[in-house]
Design a protein around this motif. Structure first.
Motif, short mmCIF file in Angstrom:
data_model
loop_
_atom_site.label_atom_id
_atom_site.label_comp_id
_atom_site.label_asym_id
_atom_site.label_seq_id
_atom_site.Cartn_x
_atom_site.Cartn_y
_atom_site.Cartn_z
N LYS A 140 0.83 -1.21 0.00
CA LYS A 140 0.00 0.00 0.00
C LYS A 140 0.87 1.26 0.00
CE LYS A 140 -3.91 2.05 2.39
NZ LYS A 140 -4.91 1.89 3.43
N ASP A 141 1.92 1.29 0.84
CA ASP A 141 2.84 2.44 0.86
C ASP A 141 3.52 2.61 -0.49
OD1 ASP A 141 2.33 3.02 3.51
OD2 ASP A 141 4.14 2.04 4.27
N PHE A 142 4.00 1.49 -1.04
CA PHE A 142 4.69 1.52 -2.33
C PHE A 142 3.77 2.10 -3.40
CE2 PHE A 142 5.63 -0.47 -6.44
CZ PHE A 142 6.95 -0.11 -6.61
N ASP A 143 2.54 1.59 -3.47
CA ASP A 143 1.59 2.06 -4.48
C ASP A 143 1.31 3.54 -4.34
OD1 ASP A 143 1.44 -0.51 -5.49
OD2 ASP A 143 -0.48 -0.97 -4.54
N GLY A 144 1.11 4.00 -3.11
CA GLY A 144 0.84 5.41 -2.87
C GLY A 144 2.00 6.30 -3.27
N LEU A 145 3.20 5.90 -2.88
CA LEU A 145 4.40 6.67 -3.24
C LEU A 145 4.64 6.66 -4.74
CD1 LEU A 145 6.72 5.56 -0.32
CD2 LEU A 145 5.82 7.87 -0.71
N LEU A 146 4.40 5.52 -5.36
CA LEU A 146 4.58 5.40 -6.80
C LEU A 146 3.63 6.34 -7.54
CD1 LEU A 146 5.79 4.02 -9.30
CD2 LEU A 146 4.04 2.25 -9.05
N TRP A 147 2.35 6.34 -7.16
CA TRP A 147 1.38 7.21 -7.83
C TRP A 147 1.73 8.68 -7.63
CZ3 TRP A 147 -1.26 5.67 -11.65
CH2 TRP A 147 -1.72 4.36 -11.72
N ALA A 148 2.19 9.03 -6.44
CA ALA A 148 2.58 10.42 -6.18
C ALA A 148 3.76 10.82 -7.08
CB ALA A 148 2.95 10.60 -4.71
N GLU A 149 4.74 9.94 -7.24
CA GLU A 149 5.88 10.22 -8.12
C GLU A 149 5.45 10.30 -9.58
OE1 GLU A 149 9.25 11.04 -7.71
OE2 GLU A 149 8.44 11.40 -5.72
N LEU A 150 4.62 9.37 -10.01
CA LEU A 150 4.18 9.38 -11.41
C LEU A 150 3.39 10.66 -11.73
CD1 LEU A 150 3.10 5.66 -11.94
CD2 LEU A 150 5.13 6.82 -12.87
N GLU A 151 2.62 11.12 -10.79
CA GLU A 151 1.84 12.35 -10.98
C GLU A 151 2.76 13.54 -11.26
OE1 GLU A 151 -1.47 14.72 -11.43
OE2 GLU A 151 -1.38 12.54 -11.32
N LYS A 152 3.90 13.59 -10.60
CA LYS A 152 4.85 14.70 -10.80
C LYS A 152 5.36 14.76 -12.24
CE LYS A 152 6.96 14.39 -6.21
NZ LYS A 152 8.25 14.12 -5.53
N TYR A 153 5.43 13.61 -12.90
CA TYR A 153 6.05 13.53 -14.22
C TYR A 153 5.05 13.27 -15.34
CZ TYR A 153 10.15 13.32 -11.30
OH TYR A 153 11.09 13.61 -10.37
N LYS A 154 3.78 13.45 -15.07
CA LYS A 154 2.76 13.10 -16.06
C LYS A 154 2.87 13.89 -17.36
CE LYS A 154 -0.84 16.15 -14.30
NZ LYS A 154 -2.11 16.20 -13.64
N ASP A 155 3.45 15.07 -17.34
CA ASP A 155 3.57 15.88 -18.56
C ASP A 155 4.93 15.75 -19.23
OD1 ASP A 155 0.96 16.85 -18.26
OD2 ASP A 155 1.64 18.44 -16.91
N TYR A 156 5.78 14.91 -18.71
CA TYR A 156 7.11 14.71 -19.30
C TYR A 156 7.01 13.70 -20.43
CZ TYR A 156 9.52 17.33 -15.66
OH TYR A 156 9.97 18.33 -14.85
N PRO A 157 7.91 13.80 -21.40
CA PRO A 157 7.83 12.88 -22.54
C PRO A 157 8.30 11.46 -22.21
CG PRO A 157 9.70 14.36 -22.78
CD PRO A 157 8.94 14.81 -21.57
N TYR A 158 8.98 11.27 -21.10
CA TYR A 158 9.47 9.95 -20.70
C TYR A 158 9.81 9.96 -19.22
CZ TYR A 158 13.87 12.37 -20.98
OH TYR A 158 14.87 13.27 -20.80
N ILE A 159 9.96 8.78 -18.68
CA ILE A 159 10.42 8.59 -17.30
C ILE A 159 11.50 7.51 -17.35
CG2 ILE A 159 9.81 7.83 -14.97
CD1 ILE A 159 6.96 8.78 -15.50
N LEU A 160 12.60 7.74 -16.67
CA LEU A 160 13.67 6.74 -16.60
C LEU A 160 13.43 5.85 -15.40
CD1 LEU A 160 16.73 9.05 -17.30
CD2 LEU A 160 15.55 7.55 -18.91
N VAL A 161 13.46 4.54 -15.62
CA VAL A 161 13.30 3.58 -14.53
C VAL A 161 14.30 2.45 -14.71
CG1 VAL A 161 10.84 4.06 -14.16
CG2 VAL A 161 11.51 2.25 -15.73
N GLU A 162 14.62 1.81 -13.61
CA GLU A 162 15.47 0.63 -13.67
C GLU A 162 14.66 -0.51 -14.26
OE1 GLU A 162 18.03 -2.26 -10.67
OE2 GLU A 162 17.04 -0.49 -9.87
N GLY A 163 15.28 -1.33 -15.05
CA GLY A 163 14.59 -2.47 -15.65
C GLY A 163 14.28 -3.50 -14.59
N GLU A 164 13.08 -3.50 -14.12
CA GLU A 164 12.65 -4.42 -13.07
C GLU A 164 11.67 -5.44 -13.62
OE1 GLU A 164 13.65 -4.91 -10.10
OE2 GLU A 164 14.77 -3.09 -9.66
#
Length: 179
Positions: free
Chosen positions: A18-42
């Motif tokens: 639940k914490d992970f999901d909440g933090l993830l959504w908050a981070e994704l929201e910050k970058y919603k207007d960016y053309p890409y997001i860099l992530v580690e290949g998981e």
């Protein structure tokens, strides 16, 4: 990387799903207007946490960039990330017990001895070579397709190389690249 066998070293406790999901959504929201997001290949799981399907799908479909560094540099960086407190030997031994099946008792005993003797450089190097590098064999440049391979010995040079590549690839708008 904090979902690995040694991921809990230096931190008090793992996050809940639940914490992970909440933090993830908050981070994704910050970058919603960016053309890409860099992530580690998981993969689908990071330790006990499940990564949402839409993210693992995008990871598979996205551009793949391989970051390379020498073993010496990797050891130095791993030590600076993980070797935080005096409880390393105790926590490390506990984590090593999970590797007995993979590495065998003899190698685990050698690694435990390195920990006890605080031979951290060789401990980390052995884990890289005999465990983690083998886990990530599919990430080697010989076995995968990469849009770009970047040497990260010098972080500043690597960042510039990555920015140039992304700017070319996405024709990004100046300041947002690298923030």
């Amino acid at each position: 990387h904090r979902g690995s066998v040694f991921g809990s070293l230096g931190i008090d406790k793992s996050r809940s799903q639940k914490d992970f999901d909440g933090l993830l959504w908050a981070e994704l929201e910050k970058y919603k207007d960016y053309p890409y997001i860099l992530v580690e290949g998981e993969g689908r799981k990071i330790g006990p946490i499940f990564v949402p399907n839409f993210i693992t799908t995008k990871i598979k479909e996205g551009l793949h960039i391989l970051l390379e560094a020498s073993l010496a540099t990797r050891v130095k960086r791993i030590k600076s990330e993980y070797i935080i407190d005096s409880k390393l030997v105790e926590k490390g031994k506990e984590s090593l017990s999970y590797l007995q099946r993979t590495l065998g008792q003899k190698k685990v005993n050698t690694l435990q001895r390195m920990l006890e003797e605080k031979d951290i450089d060789n401990f980390v190097q052995e884990l890289c070579v005999n465990y983690y590098d083998k886990l990530y064999d599919d990430s080697k440049k010989e076995t995968g397709y990469y849009s770009k391979i970047i040497n990260v010995e010098e972080i500043e040079d690597a960042v510039l190389s990555l920015k140039d590549f992304l700017h070319y690839k996405f024709e990004c708008v100046g300041d947002r690249v690298g923030k």
